[in-house]
Design a protein around this motif. Structure first.
Motif, PDB file in Angstrom:
ATOM      1  N   CYS A 119       0.802  -1.224   0.000  1.00  0.00           N
ATOM      2  CA  CYS A 119       0.000   0.000   0.000  1.00  0.00           C
ATOM      3  C   CYS A 119       0.839   1.281   0.000  1.00  0.00           C
ATOM      4  O   CYS A 119       0.422   2.311   0.544  1.00  0.00           O
ATOM      5  CB  CYS A 119      -0.951   0.004   1.191  1.00  0.00           C
ATOM      6  SG  CYS A 119      -2.135  -1.367   1.182  1.00  0.00           S
ATOM      7  N   CYS A 121       2.158   4.718  -1.198  1.00  0.00           N
ATOM      8  CA  CYS A 121       1.540   5.784  -1.989  1.00  0.00           C
ATOM      9  C   CYS A 121       2.595   6.685  -2.613  1.00  0.00           C
ATOM     10  O   CYS A 121       3.735   6.757  -2.148  1.00  0.00           O
ATOM     11  CB  CYS A 121       0.610   6.630  -1.120  1.00  0.00           C
ATOM     12  SG  CYS A 121      -0.914   5.792  -0.641  1.00  0.00           S
ATOM     13  N   ASP A 221      -1.264   4.280   6.419  1.00  0.00           N
ATOM     14  CA  ASP A 221      -1.853   3.182   5.651  1.00  0.00           C
ATOM     15  C   ASP A 221      -0.818   2.376   4.874  1.00  0.00           C
ATOM     16  O   ASP A 221      -1.169   1.424   4.165  1.00  0.00           O
ATOM     17  CB  ASP A 221      -2.960   3.678   4.710  1.00  0.00           C
ATOM     18  CG  ASP A 221      -2.506   4.766   3.740  1.00  0.00           C
ATOM     19  OD1 ASP A 221      -1.315   5.145   3.774  1.00  0.00           O
ATOM     20  OD2 ASP A 221      -3.353   5.252   2.955  1.00  0.00           O
ATOM     21  N   GLN A 241      -6.936   3.105  -2.178  1.00  0.00           N
ATOM     22  CA  GLN A 241      -5.887   3.941  -2.764  1.00  0.00           C
ATOM     23  C   GLN A 241      -5.984   3.968  -4.289  1.00  0.00           C
ATOM     24  O   GLN A 241      -5.750   5.011  -4.915  1.00  0.00           O
ATOM     25  CB  GLN A 241      -4.514   3.436  -2.319  1.00  0.00           C
ATOM     26  CG  GLN A 241      -4.243   3.657  -0.838  1.00  0.00           C
ATOM     27  CD  GLN A 241      -3.020   2.912  -0.366  1.00  0.00           C
ATOM     28  OE1 GLN A 241      -2.455   2.075  -1.066  1.00  0.00           O
ATOM     29  NE2 GLN A 241      -2.581   3.216   0.846  1.00  0.00           N
ATOM     30  N   ASN A 244      -8.672   6.348  -5.217  1.00  0.00           N
ATOM     31  CA  ASN A 244      -8.357   7.746  -4.939  1.00  0.00           C
ATOM     32  C   ASN A 244      -7.143   8.257  -5.719  1.00  0.00           C
ATOM     33  O   ASN A 244      -6.694   9.380  -5.484  1.00  0.00           O
ATOM     34  CB  ASN A 244      -8.112   7.937  -3.432  1.00  0.00           C
ATOM     35  CG  ASN A 244      -9.376   7.720  -2.621  1.00  0.00           C
ATOM     36  OD1 ASN A 244     -10.480   7.903  -3.122  1.00  0.00           O
ATOM     37  ND2 ASN A 244      -9.223   7.327  -1.375  1.00  0.00           N
ATOM     38  N   LEU A 246      -3.960   7.296  -5.657  1.00  0.00           N
ATOM     39  CA  LEU A 246      -2.730   7.432  -4.884  1.00  0.00           C
ATOM     40  C   LEU A 246      -1.645   6.445  -5.305  1.00  0.00           C
ATOM     41  O   LEU A 246      -0.564   6.432  -4.727  1.00  0.00           O
ATOM     42  CB  LEU A 246      -3.030   7.226  -3.393  1.00  0.00           C
ATOM     43  CG  LEU A 246      -4.037   8.190  -2.772  1.00  0.00           C
ATOM     44  CD1 LEU A 246      -4.348   7.775  -1.337  1.00  0.00           C
ATOM     45  CD2 LEU A 246      -3.503   9.605  -2.805  1.00  0.00           C
ATOM     46  N   ALA A 247      -1.939   5.631  -6.323  1.00  0.00           N
ATOM     47  CA  ALA A 247      -1.070   4.506  -6.640  1.00  0.00           C
ATOM     48  C   ALA A 247      -0.419   4.594  -8.000  1.00  0.00           C
ATOM     49  O   ALA A 247       0.098   3.598  -8.501  1.00  0.00           O
ATOM     50  CB  ALA A 247      -1.872   3.198  -6.546  1.00  0.00           C
TER      51      ALA A 247
END
Length: 255
Positions: A119, A121, A221, A241, A244, A246-247
């Protein structure tokens, strides 16, 4: 991401993950849909624009190659599997650095990341790499300790219901995370000189040799899958993520 300083990504994948109490190493457990933890972490790092990914597996481990075949052709070209796994994490990382002799320059950066942290980011990656580039030796991600910490008396044959001896001040304490981004020569030399059985992360090897590593505040996170209940939480965060945005690599890092 600085293009002036090459970044080698080392992913230790030789551990058994005994705390997961699973029939197979945690990197091969399913995380989302049909994808394993390893596949999700690789796809995340590749999606963030990283190159030179090296998965360090135990000798005889053929499953990583099968995971690699599930990636897109363009992604597979950016991942290499090396059978450099050792008895401990520090041995695996050192073996991998030694395998890079002649390919990595002394001032190149080595980004060591837990495969069990799918996870990561974009903001955390940018922050720790930017700090490492500007530092003498390197930087790592972490988060300040927020829980109350207790010191307990170790008891033979029992690891629960231990007597508490004191409350430990937490003001200056941080939880170390990955990525840990350190200069190639500094990390290799520190691991070669260290008592490796006591090294639990890369920064601790540099600490033993008197080299300064900087702490960079990261997101909570960016969890590590360690216990069985972590798997479902990581899957939830991973999907969130993705939704949103973020990845994925920023425009500046996209090819």
């Amino acid at each position: 991401m600085s293009e002036a300083t090459p970044v080698w990504v080392v992913l230790p994948a030789a551990g058994a993950g005994r705390r997961m109490r699973a029939a197979e190493p945690k990197q091969y457990l399913r995380l989302i849909d049909t994808k394993t933890v390893m596949q999700c972490t690789l796809e995340r790092l590749l999606g963030l624009g990283l190159e030179r990914l090296i998965v360090a597996v135990a000798p005889g481990d053929t499953r990583a190659a099968s995971v690699l075949e599930l990636l897109e052709p363009e992604q597979k070209e950016r991942v290499e599997i090396l059978a450099t796994g050792g008895n401990e994490r520090a041995d695996t990382v050192l073996n991998t650095l030694q395998a890079l002799d002649g390919r990595a320059a002394d001032e190149d950066l080595v980004l060591v990341h837990d495969l069990a942290r799918p996870c990561l980011c974009r903001s955390d990656l940018d922050a720790v790499v930017t700090t490492a580039v500007a530092s003498r030796f390197g930087a790592i991600l972490g988060i300040p300790v927020s829980d109350t910490l207790k010191r307990c008396v170790p008891l033979a044959r029992r690891d629960t219901e231990l007597p508490i001896t004191e409350t430990v001040p937490r003001a200056l304490l941080w939880r170390a995370m990955t990525p840990q981004v350190i200069r190639y020569a500094a990390l290799r030399e520190s691991l070669e000189q260290a008592e490796r059985k006591w090294i639990t992360d890369e920064a601790s090897a540099l600490e033993q040799s008197g080299k300064e590593v900087l702490m960079v505040a990261g997101r909570s996170d960016n969890i590590k899958i360690t216990q069985p209940e972590d798997l479902a939480l990581a899957a939830f965060l991973y999907r969130q993520q993705l939704e949103n945005g973020l990845a994925f690599a920023s425009e500046q890092r996209s090819s």
